[in-house]
Design a protein around this motif. Structure first.
Motif, PDB file in Angstrom:
ATOM      1  N   HIS A   1     -12.411  16.485 -13.052  1.00  0.00           N
ATOM      2  CA  HIS A   1     -10.536  15.394 -13.191  1.00  0.00           C
ATOM      3  C   HIS A   1     -10.614  16.577 -11.885  1.00  0.00           C
ATOM      4  CE1 HIS A   1      -6.691  15.364 -15.246  1.00  0.00           C
ATOM      5  NE2 HIS A   1      -7.751  14.199 -15.433  1.00  0.00           N
ATOM      6  N   GLY A   2     -10.006  17.148 -11.429  1.00  0.00           N
ATOM      7  CA  GLY A   2      -9.020  17.663 -10.692  1.00  0.00           C
ATOM      8  C   GLY A   2      -9.429  16.925  -9.068  1.00  0.00           C
TER       9      GLY A   2
ATOM     10  N   ILE B   1     -13.611  28.610 -13.097  1.00  0.00           N
ATOM     11  CA  ILE B   1     -13.321  29.595 -13.424  1.00  0.00           C
ATOM     12  C   ILE B   1     -13.832  29.478 -14.804  1.00  0.00           C
ATOM     13  CG2 ILE B   1     -11.804  31.381 -14.530  1.00  0.00           C
ATOM     14  CD1 ILE B   1      -9.989  31.382 -12.277  1.00  0.00           C
ATOM     15  N   MET B   2     -13.952  28.809 -15.497  1.00  0.00           N
ATOM     16  CA  MET B   2     -13.610  27.900 -17.535  1.00  0.00           C
ATOM     17  C   MET B   2     -15.249  28.043 -17.450  1.00  0.00           C
ATOM     18  SD  MET B   2     -10.575  26.965 -18.669  1.00  0.00           S
ATOM     19  CE  MET B   2     -10.825  26.861 -20.016  1.00  0.00           C
ATOM     20  N   LYS B   3     -15.520  27.657 -16.067  1.00  0.00           N
ATOM     21  CA  LYS B   3     -17.146  26.671 -16.283  1.00  0.00           C
ATOM     22  C   LYS B   3     -17.586  25.664 -17.043  1.00  0.00           C
ATOM     23  CE  LYS B   3     -19.393  31.071 -15.104  1.00  0.00           C
ATOM     24  NZ  LYS B   3     -20.391  32.293 -15.659  1.00  0.00           N
ATOM     25  N   LYS B   4     -16.019  24.570 -17.321  1.00  0.00           N
ATOM     26  CA  LYS B   4     -16.496  23.224 -17.189  1.00  0.00           C
ATOM     27  C   LYS B   4     -16.094  22.538 -16.325  1.00  0.00           C
ATOM     28  CE  LYS B   4     -13.726  24.413 -21.414  1.00  0.00           C
ATOM     29  NZ  LYS B   4     -12.288  24.099 -22.293  1.00  0.00           N
ATOM     30  N   PRO B   5     -17.753  21.797 -15.729  1.00  0.00           N
ATOM     31  CA  PRO B   5     -17.748  20.849 -14.601  1.00  0.00           C
ATOM     32  C   PRO B   5     -16.349  19.328 -15.138  1.00  0.00           C
ATOM     33  CG  PRO B   5     -19.767  21.099 -15.800  1.00  0.00           C
ATOM     34  CD  PRO B   5     -18.731  21.962 -16.559  1.00  0.00           C
ATOM     35  N   GLU B   6     -16.543  19.513 -16.457  1.00  0.00           N
ATOM     36  CA  GLU B   6     -15.590  17.677 -16.262  1.00  0.00           C
ATOM     37  C   GLU B   6     -14.102  17.997 -15.403  1.00  0.00           C
ATOM     38  OE1 GLU B   6     -15.421  19.922 -19.499  1.00  0.00           O
ATOM     39  OE2 GLU B   6     -16.874  19.450 -19.126  1.00  0.00           O
TER      40      GLU B   6
ATOM     41  N   ALA C   1       1.025  -1.393   0.454  1.00  0.00           N
ATOM     42  CA  ALA C   1      -0.565  -0.408   0.127  1.00  0.00           C
ATOM     43  C   ALA C   1       1.120   1.194   0.131  1.00  0.00           C
ATOM     44  CB  ALA C   1      -0.986   0.209   0.781  1.00  0.00           C
ATOM     45  N   TYR C   2       2.005   0.949   0.090  1.00  0.00           N
ATOM     46  CA  TYR C   2       3.268   2.119  -0.138  1.00  0.00           C
ATOM     47  C   TYR C   2       2.809   2.681  -0.882  1.00  0.00           C
ATOM     48  CZ  TYR C   2       7.196   4.616  -0.162  1.00  0.00           C
ATOM     49  OH  TYR C   2       7.770   6.484   0.633  1.00  0.00           O
ATOM     50  N   GLY C   3       2.655   4.476  -1.183  1.00  0.00           N
ATOM     51  CA  GLY C   3       3.052   5.429  -2.479  1.00  0.00           C
ATOM     52  C   GLY C   3       1.575   5.277  -3.144  1.00  0.00           C
ATOM     53  N   GLN C   4       0.730   4.709  -2.685  1.00  0.00           N
ATOM     54  CA  GLN C   4      -1.041   4.371  -3.178  1.00  0.00           C
ATOM     55  C   GLN C   4      -1.756   5.802  -2.950  1.00  0.00           C
ATOM     56  OE1 GLN C   4      -2.998   1.111  -2.507  1.00  0.00           O
ATOM     57  NE2 GLN C   4      -1.119   0.023  -3.479  1.00  0.00           N
ATOM     58  N   GLY C   5      -1.469   6.663  -2.211  1.00  0.00           N
ATOM     59  CA  GLY C   5      -2.730   7.977  -2.035  1.00  0.00           C
ATOM     60  C   GLY C   5      -1.885   8.928  -3.140  1.00  0.00           C
ATOM     61  N   ALA C   6      -2.835  10.195  -2.925  1.00  0.00           N
ATOM     62  CA  ALA C   6      -2.341  11.711  -3.642  1.00  0.00           C
ATOM     63  C   ALA C   6      -1.695  12.103  -2.658  1.00  0.00           C
ATOM     64  CB  ALA C   6      -3.187  12.469  -3.719  1.00  0.00           C
ATOM     65  N   GLY C   7      -0.248  12.742  -3.744  1.00  0.00           N
ATOM     66  CA  GLY C   7       0.960  12.798  -3.129  1.00  0.00           C
ATOM     67  C   GLY C   7       0.309  14.575  -3.233  1.00  0.00           C
ATOM     68  N   LEU C   8       1.214  15.133  -2.540  1.00  0.00           N
ATOM     69  CA  LEU C   8       1.886  17.168  -2.295  1.00  0.00           C
ATOM     70  C   LEU C   8       1.519  17.593  -3.792  1.00  0.00           C
ATOM     71  CD1 LEU C   8       1.151  19.328  -0.806  1.00  0.00           C
ATOM     72  CD2 LEU C   8       3.725  19.498  -0.901  1.00  0.00           C
ATOM     73  N   GLY C   9       2.311  17.136  -4.499  1.00  0.00           N
ATOM     74  CA  GLY C   9       2.247  17.028  -5.957  1.00  0.00           C
ATOM     75  C   GLY C   9       0.499  17.212  -7.033  1.00  0.00           C
ATOM     76  N   GLU C  10       0.299  15.665  -6.269  1.00  0.00           N
ATOM     77  CA  GLU C  10      -0.764  15.426  -7.072  1.00  0.00           C
ATOM     78  C   GLU C  10      -2.554  16.367  -6.599  1.00  0.00           C
ATOM     79  OE1 GLU C  10      -0.544  11.448  -6.170  1.00  0.00           O
ATOM     80  OE2 GLU C  10      -0.188  10.342  -7.770  1.00  0.00           O
ATOM     81  N   LYS C  11      -1.917  16.612  -5.117  1.00  0.00           N
ATOM     82  CA  LYS C  11      -3.153  17.358  -4.569  1.00  0.00           C
ATOM     83  C   LYS C  11      -3.359  18.597  -5.052  1.00  0.00           C
ATOM     84  CE  LYS C  11      -2.910  14.962  -0.273  1.00  0.00           C
ATOM     85  NZ  LYS C  11      -2.424  14.333   1.372  1.00  0.00           N
ATOM     86  N   LEU C  12      -2.048  18.895  -4.668  1.00  0.00           N
ATOM     87  CA  LEU C  12      -1.624  20.868  -5.907  1.00  0.00           C
ATOM     88  C   LEU C  12      -2.145  21.343  -6.988  1.00  0.00           C
ATOM     89  CD1 LEU C  12       1.462  22.267  -4.037  1.00  0.00           C
ATOM     90  CD2 LEU C  12      -0.723  23.148  -3.446  1.00  0.00           C
ATOM     91  N   GLY C  13      -1.922  19.654  -7.851  1.00  0.00           N
ATOM     92  CA  GLY C  13      -2.421  20.217  -9.171  1.00  0.00           C
ATOM     93  C   GLY C  13      -3.676  19.471  -9.200  1.00  0.00           C
ATOM     94  N   GLY C  14      -3.904  19.341  -8.992  1.00  0.00           N
ATOM     95  CA  GLY C  14      -5.489  18.901  -8.648  1.00  0.00           C
ATOM     96  C   GLY C  14      -6.598  19.898  -7.853  1.00  0.00           C
ATOM     97  N   LEU C  15      -6.225  20.808  -7.233  1.00  0.00           N
ATOM     98  CA  LEU C  15      -6.522  22.120  -6.634  1.00  0.00           C
ATOM     99  C   LEU C  15      -6.795  23.242  -7.661  1.00  0.00           C
ATOM    100  CD1 LEU C  15      -8.148  23.291  -4.138  1.00  0.00           C
ATOM    101  CD2 LEU C  15      -5.748  23.840  -3.481  1.00  0.00           C
ATOM    102  N   GLN C  16      -5.154  22.771  -8.232  1.00  0.00           N
ATOM    103  CA  GLN C  16      -5.255  23.992  -9.893  1.00  0.00           C
ATOM    104  C   GLN C  16      -6.664  23.395 -10.734  1.00  0.00           C
ATOM    105  OE1 GLN C  16      -1.355  23.762 -11.449  1.00  0.00           O
ATOM    106  NE2 GLN C  16      -1.596  25.671 -12.777  1.00  0.00           N
ATOM    107  N   GLU C  17      -6.916  22.808 -11.238  1.00  0.00           N
ATOM    108  CA  GLU C  17      -7.226  21.641 -12.192  1.00  0.00           C
ATOM    109  C   GLU C  17      -8.720  22.158 -11.730  1.00  0.00           C
ATOM    110  OE1 GLU C  17      -7.309  17.758 -13.752  1.00  0.00           O
ATOM    111  OE2 GLU C  17      -5.334  17.858 -13.603  1.00  0.00           O
ATOM    112  N   GLU C  18      -9.218  22.041 -10.197  1.00  0.00           N
ATOM    113  CA  GLU C  18     -10.758  21.804 -10.194  1.00  0.00           C
ATOM    114  C   GLU C  18     -11.064  23.856 -10.102  1.00  0.00           C
ATOM    115  OE1 GLU C  18     -12.693  20.899  -6.448  1.00  0.00           O
ATOM    116  OE2 GLU C  18     -10.325  20.225  -6.059  1.00  0.00           O
ATOM    117  N   ILE C  19      -9.382  23.879  -9.278  1.00  0.00           N
ATOM    118  CA  ILE C  19      -9.622  26.320 -10.334  1.00  0.00           C
ATOM    119  C   ILE C  19     -10.235  26.474 -11.229  1.00  0.00           C
ATOM    120  CG2 ILE C  19      -8.875  28.388  -9.146  1.00  0.00           C
ATOM    121  CD1 ILE C  19      -7.879  26.646  -6.555  1.00  0.00           C
TER     122      ILE C  19
END
Length: 115
Positions: A87-88, A78-83, A56-74
């Motif tokens: 994904h984020g 802003i662009m009003k794209k729910p998909e 189970a080592y390394g299966q969760g989201a790392g810091l980079g993935e969390k920040l990248g996901g948050l960036q995609e969500e934002i």
């Protein structure tokens, strides 16, 4: 001023050290059980063997993935794209990484080829 008597709070109540029944010159009469060399009883090894690094080592989201996901969500909000928002969110929570891992598990490179 140092006293050789221990403070009462530092000493346990009604405790005695455990004494070994086998002296240092005697050997135990009970033989150690032999390790079985039958590999069929062992589970498959799914890690590199290092302590603490299991399957189970390394299966969760790392810091980079969390920040990248948050960036995609934002960006998706802003662009009003729910998909893009979805994904984020999946990337941030580790769901996307889990899906990719399941897809990679289906393509097992160590599986015997079927002829």
């Amino acid at each position: 001023m140092a006293s050789s008597i221990a403070h009462p709070s530092a000493v346990g109540t009604n405790t005695q050290p455990k004494r070994s029944t086998v002296s240092s010159t005697e050997t135990p009469t009970q033989a150690a059980p032999e390790a079985s060399t039958d590999d069929s009883q062992l589970p498959p090894q799914r890690h590199a063997g290092a302590l603490g690094l299991g399957p189970a080592y390394g299966q969760g989201a790392g810091l980079g993935e969390k920040l990248g996901g948050l960036q995609e969500e934002i960006k998706g909000k802003i662009m009003k794209k729910p998909e893009l928002v979805e994904h984020g969110r999946e990337r941030r929570t580790g769901i996307l990484k889990k899906k990719e891992q399941e897809q990679n598990d289906e393509e097992d490179p160590f599986a015997k080829p079927e002829n």
